[in-house]
Design a protein around this motif. Structure first.
Motif, PDB file in Angstrom:
ATOM      1  N   PHE A  61       0.813  -1.211   0.000  1.00 36.49           N
ATOM      2  CA  PHE A  61       0.000   0.000   0.000  1.00 36.49           C
ATOM      3  C   PHE A  61       0.852   1.269   0.000  1.00 36.49           C
ATOM      4  O   PHE A  61       0.410   2.313  -0.491  1.00 36.49           O
ATOM      5  N   GLU A  62       2.043   1.200   0.569  1.00 35.65           N
ATOM      6  CA  GLU A  62       2.906   2.382   0.608  1.00 35.65           C
ATOM      7  C   GLU A  62       3.729   2.542  -0.663  1.00 35.65           C
ATOM      8  O   GLU A  62       4.407   3.563  -0.817  1.00 35.65           O
ATOM      9  N   ASP A  63       3.685   1.563  -1.538  1.00 37.06           N
ATOM     10  CA  ASP A  63       4.429   1.650  -2.785  1.00 37.06           C
ATOM     11  C   ASP A  63       3.988   2.868  -3.590  1.00 37.06           C
ATOM     12  O   ASP A  63       2.791   3.129  -3.739  1.00 37.06           O
ATOM     13  N   SER A  64       4.939   3.628  -4.074  1.00 38.68           N
ATOM     14  CA  SER A  64       4.731   4.841  -4.889  1.00 38.68           C
ATOM     15  C   SER A  64       4.349   6.073  -4.066  1.00 38.68           C
ATOM     16  O   SER A  64       4.330   7.174  -4.615  1.00 38.68           O
ATOM     17  N   LEU A  65       4.049   5.904  -2.780  1.00 36.06           N
ATOM     18  CA  LEU A  65       3.744   7.080  -1.977  1.00 36.06           C
ATOM     19  C   LEU A  65       4.979   7.962  -1.784  1.00 36.06           C
ATOM     20  O   LEU A  65       4.856   9.168  -1.561  1.00 36.06           O
ATOM     21  N   GLY A  66       6.142   7.357  -1.876  1.00 36.95           N
ATOM     22  CA  GLY A  66       7.371   8.139  -1.773  1.00 36.95           C
ATOM     23  C   GLY A  66       7.489   9.179  -2.871  1.00 36.95           C
ATOM     24  O   GLY A  66       8.060  10.259  -2.661  1.00 36.95           O
ATOM     25  N   PHE A  67       6.940   8.871  -4.050  1.00 39.00           N
ATOM     26  CA  PHE A  67       6.985   9.849  -5.141  1.00 39.00           C
ATOM     27  C   PHE A  67       6.134  11.064  -4.800  1.00 39.00           C
ATOM     28  O   PHE A  67       6.499  12.200  -5.137  1.00 39.00           O
ATOM     29  N   LEU A  68       4.999  10.846  -4.131  1.00 42.92           N
ATOM     30  CA  LEU A  68       4.161  11.970  -3.716  1.00 42.92           C
ATOM     31  C   LEU A  68       4.900  12.842  -2.708  1.00 42.92           C
ATOM     32  O   LEU A  68       4.823  14.080  -2.771  1.00 42.92           O
ATOM     33  N   ALA A  69       5.623  12.206  -1.788  1.00 46.68           N
ATOM     34  CA  ALA A  69       6.400  12.970  -0.811  1.00 46.68           C
ATOM     35  C   ALA A  69       7.507  13.759  -1.501  1.00 46.68           C
ATOM     36  O   ALA A  69       7.755  14.925  -1.166  1.00 46.68           O
ATOM     37  N   THR A  70       8.162  13.125  -2.468  1.00 50.28           N
ATOM     38  CA  THR A  70       9.215  13.820  -3.213  1.00 50.28           C
ATOM     39  C   THR A  70       8.660  14.999  -3.988  1.00 50.28           C
ATOM     40  O   THR A  70       9.262  16.093  -4.015  1.00 50.28           O
ATOM     41  N   THR A  71       7.505  14.804  -4.612  1.00 50.84           N
ATOM     42  CA  THR A  71       6.871  15.895  -5.357  1.00 50.84           C
ATOM     43  C   THR A  71       6.505  17.049  -4.425  1.00 50.84           C
ATOM     44  O   THR A  71       6.742  18.221  -4.736  1.00 50.84           O
ATOM     45  N   GLY A  72       5.935  16.726  -3.276  1.00 50.97           N
ATOM     46  CA  GLY A  72       5.548  17.762  -2.330  1.00 50.97           C
ATOM     47  C   GLY A  72       6.722  18.550  -1.802  1.00 50.97           C
ATOM     48  O   GLY A  72       6.607  19.759  -1.538  1.00 50.97           O
ATOM     49  N   ASN A  73       7.875  17.886  -1.646  1.00 46.85           N
ATOM     50  CA  ASN A  73       9.056  18.566  -1.122  1.00 46.85           C
ATOM     51  C   ASN A  73       9.855  19.290  -2.191  1.00 46.85           C
ATOM     52  O   ASN A  73      10.386  20.380  -1.946  1.00 46.85           O
ATOM     53  N   ALA A  74       9.943  18.676  -3.381  1.00 43.57           N
ATOM     54  CA  ALA A  74      10.847  19.209  -4.402  1.00 43.57           C
ATOM     55  C   ALA A  74      10.189  20.180  -5.369  1.00 43.57           C
ATOM     56  O   ALA A  74      10.836  21.121  -5.847  1.00 43.57           O
ATOM     57  N   ALA A  75       8.910  19.971  -5.695  1.00 45.34           N
ATOM     58  CA  ALA A  75       8.266  20.789  -6.723  1.00 45.34           C
ATOM     59  C   ALA A  75       8.304  22.294  -6.434  1.00 45.34           C
ATOM     60  O   ALA A  75       8.589  23.090  -7.351  1.00 45.34           O
ATOM     61  N   PRO A  76       8.047  22.747  -5.196  1.00 40.69           N
ATOM     62  CA  PRO A  76       8.120  24.199  -4.958  1.00 40.69           C
ATOM     63  C   PRO A  76       9.516  24.765  -5.221  1.00 40.69           C
ATOM     64  O   PRO A  76       9.648  25.882  -5.735  1.00 40.69           O
ATOM     65  N   VAL A  87      -3.463   3.973   5.312  1.00 37.13           N
ATOM     66  CA  VAL A  87      -2.585   2.809   5.467  1.00 37.13           C
ATOM     67  C   VAL A  87      -2.383   2.492   6.942  1.00 37.13           C
ATOM     68  O   VAL A  87      -2.364   1.318   7.342  1.00 37.13           O
ATOM     69  N   SER A  88      -2.245   3.532   7.766  1.00 37.82           N
ATOM     70  CA  SER A  88      -2.094   3.313   9.204  1.00 37.82           C
ATOM     71  C   SER A  88      -3.340   2.647   9.786  1.00 37.82           C
ATOM     72  O   SER A  88      -3.241   1.764  10.658  1.00 37.82           O
TER      73      SER A  88
END
Length: 264
Positions: free
Chosen positions: A155-170, A231-232
């Motif tokens: 279930f957590e697979d690919s969620l890291g990309f969302l975190a990366t987008t949220g941190n890096a995109a700005p 997921v939690s």
């Protein structure tokens, strides 16, 4: 008499000339090469993020619905074999998968025990335990813990990309903005003019990159936090079910030790 129409016409002329510059598409097409490259990167981030959001939302929604349905089935107190056969239809539920894994491991341990009993001369159906109850429970617990980890990772697979987008995109968008402003000031230096008509178009085009970065980051951050909570919640359901399943198996083993009745 002549000056009044000129004053009245001034804003209309400025508005008409400024209308194309206020259009987002026009500003993007008028931006420099580096700003366009930044916008392209942000577009890729945004498209991939939205694809992940849609897929994960559907997956977690089905997982929650099927988990609730399977837990209702499990609480009915049916035979384990019947529950195991019914669990195959709950493909999205992590709890159903956890049950199938635990039941398969329990049957594997029983087969090993019967094999050891045959080698040592015990009667297979006598109900005697060749292994200690604690050994069987420990093995079963490890198998369930492994399956819980696998389900959480699924279930957590690919969620890291969302975190990366949220941190890096700005910051990617900010880089494009800074680069665009640098080009604007460089153009001012070359033209030797610093009036608003020269500065505003370049700066407005550069600021589009910051807006694009925020547009890509905000949905990713919101979705990442929402999916983590879901997921939690599923992890809690699996932990509770693990405890219930182990308690049920332990009762079956105690019953088997005391009255010699085989486990269903």
């Amino acid at each position: 008499m002549i000056q009044v129409p000129l004053v009245a016409q001034g804003p209309a002329v400025v508005f008409a000339a400024g209308a194309p510059g206020g259009d987002i598409l026009h500003m993007v097409l008028s931006a420099g090469l580096m700003v366009k490259l930044v916008l392209l990167i942000l577009l890729v981030f945004s498209v991939v993020s939205w694809a992940i959001i849609l897929i994960k939302a559907r997956l977690l929604r089905k997982a929650r619905k099927e988990t609730e349905s399977f837990l209702d089935l499990f609480k009915e107190g049916l035979e384990l074999k019947k529950i195991f056969m019914a669990a195959e239809s709950y493909g999205f539920s992590p709890v159903a998968r956890l049950f199938r894994s635990g039941y398969a491991e329990f049957n594997r341990l029983k087969k090993i025990e019967l094999s050891l009993a045959a080698e040592e001369g015990h009667v297979a159906d006598s109900g005697s335990l060749v292994w200690s109850k604690q050994t069987m429970m420990d093995n079963l617990n490890r198998a369930l813990e492994k399956e819980v980890i696998e389900q959480v990772n699924r279930f957590e697979d690919s969620l890291g990309f969302l975190a990366t987008t949220g941190n890096a995109a700005p910051f990617v968008g900010l880089f494009g903005t800074v680069w665009g402003i640098m080009e604007s000031f460089h153009s001012i230096g070359l033209k030797g003019a610093a009036n608003l008509a020269v500065v505003a178009p370049g700066i407005s085009e550069a600021l589009v990159a910051t807006a694009a970065g925020l547009a890509a980051a905000i949905p990713a951050v919101v979705a990442f936090n929402a999916f983590n909570r879901r997921v939690s919640a599923l992890r809690v359901d699996m932990d509770i079910f693990t405890a219930d399943f182990l308690s049920m198996v332990e009762r079956q083993l105690l019953k088997r030790q005391t009255i010699g009745r085989p486990v269903r």
